[in-house]
Scaffold this active site. Structure first.
Site, PDB file in Angstrom:
ATOM      1  N   SER A  23      20.711  15.683 -59.099  1.00 53.75           N
ATOM      2  CA  SER A  23      19.654  16.453 -58.438  1.00 53.75           C
ATOM      3  C   SER A  23      18.448  15.574 -58.147  1.00 53.75           C
ATOM      4  CB  SER A  23      19.244  17.592 -59.380  1.00 53.75           C
ATOM      5  OG  SER A  23      18.012  18.141 -58.984  1.00 53.75           O
ATOM      6  N   TYR A  75      16.119  20.911 -67.434  1.00 55.45           N
ATOM      7  CA  TYR A  75      17.225  20.880 -66.466  1.00 55.45           C
ATOM      8  C   TYR A  75      17.354  19.491 -65.846  1.00 55.45           C
ATOM      9  CZ  TYR A  75      19.299  21.049 -61.837  1.00 55.45           C
ATOM     10  OH  TYR A  75      20.033  20.743 -60.722  1.00 55.45           O
ATOM     11  N   LYS A  99      20.337  16.280 -66.100  1.00 54.17           N
ATOM     12  CA  LYS A  99      21.009  15.583 -64.990  1.00 54.17           C
ATOM     13  C   LYS A  99      20.839  14.072 -65.144  1.00 54.17           C
ATOM     14  CE  LYS A  99      22.848  19.007 -62.876  1.00 54.17           C
ATOM     15  NZ  LYS A  99      24.309  19.109 -62.707  1.00 54.17           N
TER      16      LYS A  99
HETATM   17  C1  UD1 Z   1      14.432  23.607 -57.608  1.00 57.04           C
HETATM   18  C2  UD1 Z   1      14.692  22.349 -58.402  1.00 57.04           C
HETATM   19  C3  UD1 Z   1      15.938  21.646 -57.884  1.00 57.04           C
HETATM   20  C4  UD1 Z   1      17.095  22.588 -57.762  1.00 57.04           C
HETATM   21  C5  UD1 Z   1      16.678  23.732 -56.867  1.00 57.04           C
HETATM   22  C6  UD1 Z   1      17.809  24.715 -56.660  1.00 57.04           C
HETATM   23  C7  UD1 Z   1      12.832  20.928 -59.216  1.00 57.04           C
HETATM   24  C8  UD1 Z   1      11.629  20.147 -58.817  1.00 57.04           C
HETATM   25  N1  UD1 Z   1      13.541  21.466 -58.229  1.00 57.04           N
HETATM   26  O1  UD1 Z   1      13.960  23.169 -56.360  1.00 57.04           O
HETATM   27  O2  UD1 Z   1      16.280  20.614 -58.757  1.00 57.04           O
HETATM   28  O3  UD1 Z   1      18.178  21.904 -57.192  1.00 57.04           O
HETATM   29  O4  UD1 Z   1      15.569  24.403 -57.469  1.00 57.04           O
HETATM   30  O5  UD1 Z   1      18.179  25.333 -57.844  1.00 57.04           O
HETATM   31  O6  UD1 Z   1      13.124  20.998 -60.371  1.00 57.04           O
HETATM   32  N2  UD1 Z   1       8.652  28.882 -53.200  1.00 57.04           N
HETATM   33  C9  UD1 Z   1       7.803  29.900 -52.807  1.00 57.04           C
HETATM   34  N3  UD1 Z   1       8.141  31.190 -53.137  1.00 57.04           N
HETATM   35  C10 UD1 Z   1       9.282  31.507 -53.820  1.00 57.04           C
HETATM   36  C11 UD1 Z   1      10.155  30.454 -54.221  1.00 57.04           C
HETATM   37  C12 UD1 Z   1       9.784  29.152 -53.896  1.00 57.04           C
HETATM   38  O7  UD1 Z   1       6.767  29.650 -52.198  1.00 57.04           O
HETATM   39  O8  UD1 Z   1       9.516  32.695 -54.097  1.00 57.04           O
HETATM   40  C13 UD1 Z   1       8.331  27.495 -52.810  1.00 57.04           C
HETATM   41  C14 UD1 Z   1       8.196  26.533 -53.978  1.00 57.04           C
HETATM   42  O9  UD1 Z   1       6.882  26.507 -54.450  1.00 57.04           O
HETATM   43  C15 UD1 Z   1       8.617  25.215 -53.306  1.00 57.04           C
HETATM   44  C16 UD1 Z   1       9.638  25.638 -52.254  1.00 57.04           C
HETATM   45  O10 UD1 Z   1       9.399  27.024 -52.028  1.00 57.04           O
HETATM   46  O11 UD1 Z   1       7.528  24.622 -52.638  1.00 57.04           O
HETATM   47  C17 UD1 Z   1      11.072  25.463 -52.714  1.00 57.04           C
HETATM   48  O12 UD1 Z   1      11.262  26.110 -53.951  1.00 57.04           O
HETATM   49  P1  UD1 Z   1      12.730  26.391 -54.534  1.00 57.04           P
HETATM   50  O13 UD1 Z   1      13.592  26.960 -53.486  1.00 57.04           O
HETATM   51  O14 UD1 Z   1      12.574  27.172 -55.789  1.00 57.04           O
HETATM   52  O15 UD1 Z   1      13.292  24.945 -54.847  1.00 57.04           O
HETATM   53  P2  UD1 Z   1      12.658  23.745 -55.705  1.00 57.04           P
HETATM   54  O16 UD1 Z   1      11.723  24.243 -56.721  1.00 57.04           O
HETATM   55  O17 UD1 Z   1      12.198  22.701 -54.747  1.00 57.04           O
END
Ligand code: UD1
Length: 356
Positions: free
Chosen positions: A127, A151, A155
């Site tokens: 990851s 997590y 990895k």
């Molecule tokens: C996380 C993990 C990644 C994992 C992935 C899928 C980290 C840094 N990242 O990615 O390893 O592979 O999940 O399981 O550990 N967001 C919103 N609203 C929401 C959800 C998310 O604004 O309801 C934003 C977050 O702040 C971020 C972006 O969307 O900026 C992506 O978030 P998300 O889809 O949860 O993925 P990551 O956190 O990047």
């Protein structure tokens, strides 16, 4: 040459798409999955989508050495793709031992059973979270690693274990793929992401807002040092991730030892850009509100995807519009996921599975 590939976690989001891709390219596929976070219904859909059956599917936990050994005894496994793991960052903070046990312990058990059965070719699901809070983007495979949660540490630990095993065993070949943010679905709408409960990740959440299952998206922070202030990620279509794994299997013999590659597109997309693209794809504006940052989130994670392109002459081909379009199609066709429709069993209710 077609081969028999054992896919652990083959019923999960990335695993199921990878199985279809492998079957479509003539490989025989054996799935091992404990269905803790995946539906057994995905297995039927894999076969329907590929138009070919799996060679075998076993309701087995990768930590169960005896059951795993029986699978290797029954099938002439040439290579393994190891997806089976817990993957929720927030959950890993509350349940670290479970994460180390399944992700690290499961990998060790798998490695030892593989060795006993003289199988030494492995594609490992890593990851981009191993990079932690990146100081500069895009991230190359040489960028410093600094995981910030259990997590991500599991990895990285698995990567280290695999390096040591490769140093010790000359016959071992490992490709570790550090993927960025896999999203989207199979274009048929038959396979996609089926999160249990409230989605943690942004794309399935947005899809559930569009279909009316949730009221609005909370955008976690708009004060990041990014062009529009919201978090930037390198979203990659799950079909490209699946293709990347199939290509990896076919490149396992390129050289002995371990190689690590990023799997991303090299393009950054902010949360607001994603919301706009999904609104366009679905024809429905996505209600959203800005809320506080989510603890542990980083501003920007984007891959330098050039190493994999140079090594395999392969790049991703699907853009953000395709990711949204396909995620939307899956959401429309499966408004409640795989298994929570009237008349269908809930995930995990079908018990022991085997076929082929
Ligand atoms: C996380 C993990 C990644 C994992 C992935 C899928 C980290 C840094 N990242 O990615 O390893 O592979 O999940 O399981 O550990 N967001 C919103 N609203 C929401 C959800 C998310 O604004 O309801 C934003 C977050 O702040 C971020 C972006 O969307 O900026 C992506 O978030 P998300 O889809 O949860 O993925 P990551 O956190 O990047």
């Amino acid at each position: 040459m077609p081969e028999t590939v054992l896919v652990t976690g083959g019923a999960g989001f990335i695993g199921s798409h990878t199985c279809v891709e492998l079957l479509a390219h003539g490989h025989e596929v054996v799935v091992v999955d404990n269905h803790v976070n995946s539906s057994p219904h995905a297995l039927d859909r894999i076969a329907k989508t590929a138009g070919r059956p799996l060679a075998g599917a076993f309701h087995v936990d990768v930590r169960d050495r005896k059951a795993l050994a029986e699978v290797f005894a029954r099938h002439p496994v040439d290579s393994v793709i190891h997806f089976a793991a817990h993957k929720a960052v927030g959950e890993s903070v509350g349940h670290p031992v479970e994460y180390y046990d399944t992700n690290v312990g499961g990998t060790c058990t798998l490695l030892s059973v593989m060795h006993e059965h003289r199988v030494h070719r492995l594609v490992f699901s890593s990851s981009c979270s191993v990079y932690g809070d990146a100081q500069t983007v895009p991230l190359t495979e040489q960028s410093p690693v600094a995981p910030t949660n259990p997590y991500a540490r599991t990895k990285l630990m698995c990567e280290r274990i695999l390096e040591d095993v490769c140093t010790h065993l000359a016959e071992m070949r490992v490709l570790a793929l550090r993927y960025f943010n896999p999203v989207g679905a199979h274009p048929s709408g038959r396979l996609g992401e089926d999160p249990q409960g409230v989605p943690n990740n942004v794309m399935p959440y947005v899809a559930q807002v569009a279909v009316g299952r949730r009221q609005k998206l909370s955008v976690f922070g708009n004060d990041y040092p990014t062009p529009d202030g919201t978090g930037v990620r390198d979203y990659i279509h799950v079909m490209d991730v699946a293709e990347g794994h199939r290509v990896a299997v076919e490149h396992l013999d390129d050289r002995p030892g371990m190689q690590t590659f990023n799997l991303g597109t090299g393009t950054g997309t902010s949360v607001l850009q994603l919301v706009a693209a999904f609104g366009e794809a679905s024809g429905r504006p996505i209600p959203h509100q800005i809320v506080d940052r989510r603890p542990g989130d980083v501003a920007e994670l984007v891959a330098d995807a050039s190493a994999v392109a140079a090594a395999w002459d392969w790049t991703t081909t699907r853009d953000l519009a395709a990711m949204c379009r396909d995620a939307w199609r899956f959401q429309q066709l499966n408004p409640h996921g795989y298994s929570r429709r009237p008349g269908e069993a809930a995930a995990g209710e079908t018990g022991e599975l085997s076929c082929g």
